[in-house]
Write an enzyme that holds these catalytic residues in place. Sequence first.
Site, PDB file in Angstrom:
ATOM      1  N   PRO A   4      10.096 -37.785 -12.312  1.00  0.00           N
ATOM      2  CG  PRO A   4      10.356 -36.686 -10.094  1.00  0.00           C
ATOM      3  CD  PRO A   4       9.480 -36.977 -11.336  1.00  0.00           C
ATOM      4  N   GLY A   5      10.605 -40.347 -10.992  1.00  0.00           N
ATOM      5  CA  GLY A   5      10.824 -41.661 -10.646  1.00  0.00           C
ATOM      6  C   GLY A   5      10.255 -42.017  -9.336  1.00  0.00           C
ATOM      7  CB  SER A   6       7.624 -40.568  -7.119  1.00  0.00           C
ATOM      8  OG  SER A   6       6.769 -40.302  -8.021  1.00  0.00           O
TER       9      SER A   6
ATOM     10  CG  ASP B 260       1.290 -40.082 -13.227  1.00  0.00           C
ATOM     11  OD1 ASP B 260       0.225 -40.193 -12.723  1.00  0.00           O
ATOM     12  OD2 ASP B 260       2.213 -39.434 -13.047  1.00  0.00           O
TER      13      ASP B 260
ATOM     14  CB  CYS C 240      -1.834 -34.637 -10.593  1.00  0.00           C
ATOM     15  SG  CYS C 240      -0.425 -33.734 -11.622  1.00  0.00           S
TER      16      CYS C 240
END
Length: 305
Positions: free
Chosen positions: A109-111, A180, A233
């Site tokens: 979502p853009g972090s 990522d 992650c």
Amino acid sequence: MDVLERYEPLIDDFSAFRDACARPLPPVVRVNTLKTTVDRAIRALRDEDITVERTDWHDGLLRLPDDQPGANWPYFHGWIYGQEEVSAVPARVLDPQPGERIWDACAAPGSKTSQIAARQADDGVVVATDSNLGRLSALRTNTEQLGLTSVAVTHEDARNHSLKPFGDDDAAEYDRALVDVPCSCEGTVRKNPDTLDEWTLEHVEGIAGVQKGVLRRAIQTTKPGGTVVYSTCTFAPEENEAVLDYALETEACRLVPFEISLDSTSGVTEWQGESYDDSVRQAHRIYPHHNDTGGFFCAKLEVTA
């Protein structure tokens, strides 16, 4: 199956690791330096009677006591953005510079997208790609709220990413790329306990194929001498070192060392009968009990041709 138990051979203090995974994750926000300064954001939060604690390794990350760090006016106005502490590592390793062309291959979502643009002072081009339309909506909303003007959003499978919308010659290639990737998310267990209930080895093996394709495309679209950062992650070597090993075999790249200001361990070269290129030791494994964070994996590659 006890998912975490499969990683006991890789972890120094397995009891501390398990205890950390069972604790809630401390809420963290990142200051959006395109709209304010760190000191000004801290003053605004304290004026709202919100206790603020700086992290030791990143001046722009703030720990808050509230389990809903978005329930305040600085968040509403885009001064701060909720971002898990350890997820701020890849953009710092990428080290984007003003004026550069950057690809965020799995952006929503853009972090990390917003972190990259802020590190460039919103001066450059950040192409933010995602295949999920629902998540792209969140990406667009977040870029608008944070005041980003350098971000171009594309809807496509990153494995087939096209440079044509931005010019099909060498000038369209990227200076740096962040990969990522979607993963089995074991490192998010402190935030999402249900992650382990949904875990299957079949999913790990399947998503690893996607990860390999995205990383290959990032290397192919980055200029020689450019940087590609790969991160997940998850603790699974199938999604981490094995993917790097594949990229080293199939693309013109090499792993390079880097430093981070968090405790970590090196990448592993053997796992369940499989061996990986010795250079995967250059990657960093970050476990929850080392820094009171989520779990993470990060590697830095240089494109060689």
